[in-house]
Motif scaffolding. Structure first.
Motif, PDB file in Angstrom:
ATOM      1  N   ALA A  69      -1.412  -4.046  -4.514  1.00 21.32           N
ATOM      2  CA  ALA A  69      -2.082  -3.208  -3.521  1.00 21.32           C
ATOM      3  C   ALA A  69      -3.557  -3.553  -3.389  1.00 21.32           C
ATOM      4  O   ALA A  69      -4.114  -3.508  -2.289  1.00 21.32           O
ATOM      5  CB  ALA A  69      -1.914  -1.735  -3.891  1.00 21.32           C
ATOM      6  N   SER A  70      -4.195  -3.900  -4.498  1.00 27.20           N
ATOM      7  CA  SER A  70      -5.610  -4.256  -4.442  1.00 27.20           C
ATOM      8  C   SER A  70      -5.818  -5.503  -3.582  1.00 27.20           C
ATOM      9  O   SER A  70      -6.733  -5.559  -2.750  1.00 27.20           O
ATOM     10  CB  SER A  70      -6.151  -4.484  -5.853  1.00 27.20           C
ATOM     11  N   ASN A 127      -8.920   4.209  -1.403  1.00 33.01           N
ATOM     12  CA  ASN A 127      -8.833   5.167  -0.296  1.00 33.01           C
ATOM     13  C   ASN A 127     -10.187   5.832  -0.119  1.00 33.01           C
ATOM     14  O   ASN A 127     -10.455   6.915  -0.639  1.00 33.01           O
ATOM     15  CB  ASN A 127      -7.747   6.206  -0.598  1.00 33.01           C
ATOM     16  N   VAL A 151      -6.962   3.184  -5.592  1.00 32.54           N
ATOM     17  CA  VAL A 151      -6.212   2.567  -4.485  1.00 32.54           C
ATOM     18  C   VAL A 151      -7.122   2.169  -3.332  1.00 32.54           C
ATOM     19  O   VAL A 151      -6.655   1.661  -2.315  1.00 32.54           O
ATOM     20  CB  VAL A 151      -5.099   3.520  -3.973  1.00 32.54           C
ATOM     21  N   ASP A 184      -1.463   7.794  -2.930  1.00 33.55           N
ATOM     22  CA  ASP A 184      -2.215   8.481  -1.879  1.00 33.55           C
ATOM     23  C   ASP A 184      -1.790   9.944  -1.775  1.00 33.55           C
ATOM     24  O   ASP A 184      -2.633  10.845  -1.696  1.00 33.55           O
ATOM     25  CB  ASP A 184      -2.018   7.781  -0.534  1.00 33.55           C
ATOM     26  N   ARG A 217      -6.889   5.051   5.012  1.00 32.49           N
ATOM     27  CA  ARG A 217      -7.702   4.961   3.798  1.00 32.49           C
ATOM     28  C   ARG A 217      -9.175   4.689   4.115  1.00 32.49           C
ATOM     29  O   ARG A 217     -10.054   5.151   3.404  1.00 32.49           O
ATOM     30  CB  ARG A 217      -7.166   3.858   2.883  1.00 32.49           C
ATOM     31  N   LEU A 236       0.820  -1.210   0.000  1.00 26.53           N
ATOM     32  CA  LEU A 236       0.000   0.000   0.000  1.00 26.53           C
ATOM     33  C   LEU A 236       0.855   1.262   0.000  1.00 26.53           C
ATOM     34  O   LEU A 236       0.479   2.262  -0.619  1.00 26.53           O
ATOM     35  CB  LEU A 236      -0.925   0.005   1.227  1.00 26.53           C
TER      36      LEU A 236
END
Length: 764
Positions: A482-483, A708, A706, A670, A525, A458
């Protein structure tokens, strides 16, 4: 008699089949008919046994009327050797009505009753021989009550009778009731004299199938051990219906006989309350309403537990229920309270009967699951807990699932009823010895090492945690992007919190604050401020007791940020100032810089942009000395926003653009999205509405990519305000409507209500 046997010979000759072919045809029907038996029957002028006659006629000529042959044979038998008469095959066949009484109190289960209706009411395909419904579930869940309720409601659909047998597959008896005993009872109920019941189980089963052929009957087989236990007892006629109950999943019955399965779960809270109130009587239930609610919670929707509580309450009808509530509130004695002194009404005994069916390795897994605070656990976690491979863990969990001790409520995730889990924990304490410490360490390391890797996916630019090797036997999950990391955190967040508590109980202080550290990005997030405070309060305690000064500074910083986000300004500032002090004590320049940045953000939230700018500039100088590019970019964004609040728009624009460039160079989505949001706000405040719109849309896209949702919510709020200022009310409505959904998902109900009120005032 000679003429009768001559007719049999002619039947064989007309069929054209050899002895071997007849034997094979009988076997395909499930009948037992040896070649030697056929030859012996046709060679002598004596009556064949009833089961032999049935198998022979069915093999030679399936269309023949079996009852006519049996009636003729019985007439001859009555004239010669009456002891051979199996009156059950004659016209005077009795109609058995063996169903036990229905449950005196039955609440709910409407969906399950409807499913049984549908299973029995549907026309059967020609390939099927008999309608079979298998009802499964944990001990005490109410399987027998359900099928008896249904059977009595539909008894008129079975005019030829109902047969019932408790096979005692799970109970105080060490061995289940053999199929031969059950079959003998069924045959006698159908009119077969004891002397005429054949001895081999195959012969008994064949005679049973013959006697119920074409009859509309219900056969209820209760408390079956496994598929092999029940197969000899199944009719072969599509006119018959079979209901089976078992703690075992009976997958084999589904595969080989097309059984329809129904697994019972706990009663809903409303159903459990209604059932307990019915047991206690409405007057007493109304008089002790709060106690009733507590008893319902402690029983976990398990009908047997509710019945035991009611039975205990009935022994002292004039006493208040508070004493029972006290007994059940304490988990260390709850199972002691859930008994009436009789084995079948003792919850611990009922659960033990399921465990008795487990293999030793599966029993060990069951005991180890008791170490987990709340059982909702993934397959990889169980593999680490038990120090086995994932494949082996799956095999052992399937054995637990087969006996209804765990339930796979989602693919690869397993759950245990609260009371079963309590029994597992108590049993494990007596069985595991010193193994529990190693198992718990493997589990904590599984979550810590997997979460650390997930957090790196992440936010790969954040300084990594330095962890030791995981405990032997621990196998963390290999996450690839990341997913997948966000999905893993979403699924395992509660387990992470439990693991931190486990580590604290075992005084594993480094693991406590490290687990908190791995959750920072995920909590940001998802804007889970309350959980962020909880994990860092525990992290601070661990750092203080473990003498970890840098970790103390980090804990104070994250606590300060969380309290500030939660609107607790004074508490937030107290922790942030302590974070700066502890960082100086530790000589940790990076933590000191992060402390100043956190003070800048807190001052901004407090509406003090000048103080925010002071702390941000100090943090910038310190991060530049450390050559930490990502943190430099983060502070530049904060400086830009503070300048915008002070109407120093040119400086604000310049600082945020520098931040955006650095974030993009470092691949930090982010930070990129946060800065795009800041640029949108600056453009909005300076009258550049179209530029603001473009920035907001870019920020939203990155936040969404992402996962978030915190950033998405903040940006949707700004976007809605921009649309409203432009008179684009429809677009503003759509943005704020999406915002309401996100705020509610994040548990921000008060903020969601404020947005709803704005929506109501927005003209469309």
């Amino acid at each position: 008699m000679a003429e009768f046997v001559a007719l049999l010979r002619r039947l064989k000759e007309d069929s054209g089949y050899t002895y071997r072919q007849l034997e094979m045809r009988a076997a395909r029907r499930g009948d037992v008919l040896a070649r030697s038996t056929i030859a012996d029957t046709l060679r002598r002028d004596s009556l064949p046994r009833a089961d032999t006659l049935i198998a022979f006629v069915r093999a030679c000529a399936p269309a023949q009327d079996i009852r006519a042959w049996l009636a003729a044979r019985n007439r001859l038998a009555a004239a010669t050797t009456p002891a051979l008469d199996i009156g059950g095959a004659s016209a005077a066949t009795p109609v058995p009505r063996q169903l036990p009484a229905p449950p005196a109190l039955f609440i709910g289960r409407t969906d399950e009753l409807r499913l049984l209706d549908a299973a029995v009411g549907q026309p059967d395909p020609p390939s099927r021989t008999v309608l079979i419904s298998a009802v499964g579930g944990a001990g005490g869940i109410g399987k027998t009550s359900l099928v008896l309720r249904w059977a009595h409601m539909h008894a008129d659909q079975f005019p030829d009778g109902q047969l019932y047998a408790d096979l005692r597959g799970f109970g105080p008896d060490l061995t289940p009731v053999p199929a031969t005993v059950t079959l003998r009872g069924f045959l006698q109920a159908l009119g077969v004299p004891p002397a005429s019941v054949p001895h081999p189980v195959d012969a008994q089963a064949a005679l049973f199938r013959s006697l119920v052929a074409t009859r509309r009957m219900l056969v209820l087989l209760d408390n079956v051990r496994d598929t092999d236990h029940v197969i000899p007892l199944l009719p072969g006629s599509p006119t018959c219906t079979v209901l089976v109950t078992s703690r075992h999943q009976l997958r084999g019955l589904t595969v080989t006989h097309g059984a329809r399965t129904l697994t019972l779960d706990r009663l809903s809270e409303a159903e459990a309350r209604e059932l307990l109130a019915a047991h206690l009587g409405q007057a007493r239930a109304l008089q002790h309403r709060s106690a009733l609610d507590a008893l319902v919670r402690h029983c976990g929707g398990l009908p047997l537990a509710l019945a035991i509580v009611a039975a205990r309450a009935a022994t002292h009808p004039d006493h208040p229920l508070d004493g029972l509530v006290r007994d059940l509130r304490d988990t260390t004695v709850r199972l002691d309270a859930l008994t009436t002194g009789e084995l079948r009404a003792d919850l611990r005994s009922v659960f033990s009967w399921s465990c008795r069916a487990l293999s030793p390795p599966a029993g060990k897994v069951f005991d180890l699951l008791g170490l987990v605070p709340v059982v909702d656990i993934s397959l990889p976690a169980v593999a680490s807990l038990t120090a086995t491979s994932t494949q082996r863990a799956q095999e052992l969990l399937r054995e637990l699932e087969d006996t209804s001790l765990v339930r796979q409520h989602a693919p690869g995730r397993f759950r245990m009823h609260d009371l079963v889990h309590l029994y597992s924990a108590q049993r494990g304490r007596t069985q595991q010895g010193g193994e529990d410490r190693e198992a718990v360490r493997r589990l904590v390391d599984f979550y810590l090492h997997t979460a650390c890797a997930a957090d790196r996916l992440l936010d790969p630019r954040r300084p990594p945690l330095v962890l030791g090797e995981p405990a032997p036997g621990c196998t963390p999950v290999a996450l690839t992007d990341a997913s997948m990391a966000m999905s893993w955190f979403d699924a395992e967040h509660e387990r992470m919190l439990e693991s931190q508590r486990l580590a604290m109980q075992r005084l594993w202080y480094p693991q406590v604050w490290q687990l908190a550290r791995t959750l920072v990005t995920f909590h940001a997030r998802r804007r889970q401020v309350t959980d962020q405070m909880a994990v860092w309060h525990m992290g601070l305690t661990a750092a203080e007791q473990g003498g970890l000064t840098s970790a103390r500074a980090m804990a104070h910083r994250y606590l300060g940020q969380a309290h500030s986000q939660n609107g607790e300004r004074d508490e937030g500032l107290r922790h942030l100032r302590l974070a700066v002090d502890r960082a100086r004590e530790a000589g940790d320049a990076a933590e000191l810089a992060r402390g100043h940045y956190a003070l800048a953000v807190a001052a901004d939230h407090a509406g003090d942009p000048r103080q925010s700018l002071v702390h941000a500039l100090q943090a910038l100088a310190e991060f530049q000395d450390l050559a930490d590019t990502v943190e430099v970019a983060r502070v530049l964004n904060a400086i830009g926003w503070a300048c915008a609040q002070l109407e120093r728009n040119e400086e604000a624009q310049d600082s945020c653009m520098r931040a955006l460039t650095l974030f993009r160079q470092q691949g930090h989505p982010d930070g990129e999205a946060d800065t795009l949001h800041s640029l949108g706000l600056i453009a909005h405040n300076t009258g550049q509405q179209h530029a603001a719109l473009a920035y907001y849309r870019q920020a939203l896209a990155v936040y969404h990519d992402v996962g978030n949702t915190r950033g998405e919510a903040d940006c949707l709020d700004s976007l809605g305000g921009l649309h409203e200022s432009l008179g684009q009310n429809r677009e503003a409505h759509d943005a704020w409507q999406q915002l309401v959904v996100l705020l509610r998902a994040q548990g921000r109900a008060a903020e969601a209500l404020q947005v709803v009120q704005r929506l109501r005032l927005l003209p469309l």
